[in-house]
Design a protein around this motif. Sequence first.
Motif, PDB file in Angstrom:
ATOM      1  N   GLN A   1       0.824  -1.209   0.000  1.00 34.90           N
ATOM      2  CA  GLN A   1       0.000   0.000   0.000  1.00 34.90           C
ATOM      3  C   GLN A   1       0.859   1.260   0.000  1.00 34.90           C
ATOM      4  N   GLN A   2       1.998   1.204   0.678  1.00 37.47           N
ATOM      5  CA  GLN A   2       2.925   2.332   0.652  1.00 37.47           C
ATOM      6  C   GLN A   2       3.409   2.594  -0.771  1.00 37.47           C
ATOM      7  N   GLY A   3       3.668   1.524  -1.508  1.00 38.51           N
ATOM      8  CA  GLY A   3       4.100   1.666  -2.896  1.00 38.51           C
ATOM      9  C   GLY A   3       3.029   2.289  -3.769  1.00 38.51           C
ATOM     10  N   ASP A   4       1.777   1.932  -3.543  1.00 36.04           N
ATOM     11  CA  ASP A   4       0.674   2.528  -4.306  1.00 36.04           C
ATOM     12  C   ASP A   4       0.590   4.029  -4.044  1.00 36.04           C
ATOM     13  N   ARG A   5       0.729   4.419  -2.781  1.00 34.81           N
ATOM     14  CA  ARG A   5       0.658   5.842  -2.444  1.00 34.81           C
ATOM     15  C   ARG A   5       1.823   6.614  -3.062  1.00 34.81           C
ATOM     16  N   ALA A   6       3.013   6.038  -3.015  1.00 33.18           N
ATOM     17  CA  ALA A   6       4.179   6.704  -3.601  1.00 33.18           C
ATOM     18  C   ALA A   6       4.010   6.874  -5.100  1.00 33.18           C
ATOM     19  N   MET A   7       3.465   5.857  -5.765  1.00 32.74           N
ATOM     20  CA  MET A   7       3.215   5.945  -7.209  1.00 32.74           C
ATOM     21  C   MET A   7       2.236   7.069  -7.513  1.00 32.74           C
ATOM     22  N   ALA A   8       1.145   7.156  -6.760  1.00 36.75           N
ATOM     23  CA  ALA A   8       0.139   8.188  -6.986  1.00 36.75           C
ATOM     24  C   ALA A   8       0.731   9.581  -6.781  1.00 36.75           C
ATOM     25  N   GLU A   9       1.580   9.732  -5.760  1.00 41.54           N
ATOM     26  CA  GLU A   9       2.210  11.023  -5.496  1.00 41.54           C
ATOM     27  C   GLU A   9       3.174  11.399  -6.628  1.00 41.54           C
ATOM     28  N   ALA A  10       3.913  10.412  -7.138  1.00 42.31           N
ATOM     29  CA  ALA A  10       4.848  10.672  -8.233  1.00 42.31           C
ATOM     30  C   ALA A  10       4.104  11.069  -9.505  1.00 42.31           C
ATOM     31  N   LEU A  11       2.986  10.405  -9.770  1.00 40.59           N
ATOM     32  CA  LEU A  11       2.183  10.750 -10.941  1.00 40.59           C
ATOM     33  C   LEU A  11       1.610  12.155 -10.818  1.00 40.59           C
TER      34      LEU A  11
END
Length: 228
Positions: free
Chosen positions: A63-73
């Motif tokens: 879930q941390q990875g999903d949040r980081a991806m969304a922030e990067a996008l």
Amino acid sequence: MDQENSMDAAKSLILQAALPHAAFDGWSETTLLAAQADSGLAPALTRALFPRGGIDLAVAYHQQGDRAMAEALAATDLTALRYTDRVALAVKLRLTGADKELVRRGTTLFSLPHHAPEGAKLIWSTADAIWTALGDTSTDINWYSKRATLAAVYSATVLFWLGDQSDDNADTWAFLDRRLGNVMQFEKAKAALANNPVAKALFAGPGKLLSRITAPAARHDLPGRTKL
């Protein structure tokens, strides 16, 4: 809200402390106990935050990875990219932000029969996170088909990526482009079929049934969510 933030901070602290241990001991009880000792947090609090032990750590890492991806996008200008390229970029950001060994450990854990449903749910949540970050506004059956298709592409790409030894994962990105290309070919064929008079007549009945399918309503009464 302050209590919720403090709990999130404690959970993040334990997760970060677990990462070096998970690379050797996997997402396990051993890793959780080591992370608790390193973090200095109380054992009772650690158990409350990760009641199932290692699998809750693995879920939190995903879930941390999903949040980081969304922030990067959100921080990236996507206006010059085609939609397929935006999806490809989202998958690349999701994988390049992850540690291969930790993902490999998680993949092994979620391949176990009793954890497989949780693993499938996490893959679906990643596909949903990508479409949401890209501004998907579909409310019909397309909401489901987009996520199902991307979940299949993403899971296949992860497995390829785990075994990829090419420079900068070049072979993985080529594999991803091919999979997305296959999806686009299918979408073009589907569009052509939808415009065919014979096909329209043939699928008129099933089409009416499918048109009644809608995306799930947002749940704003769940813990951690704010009511609108």
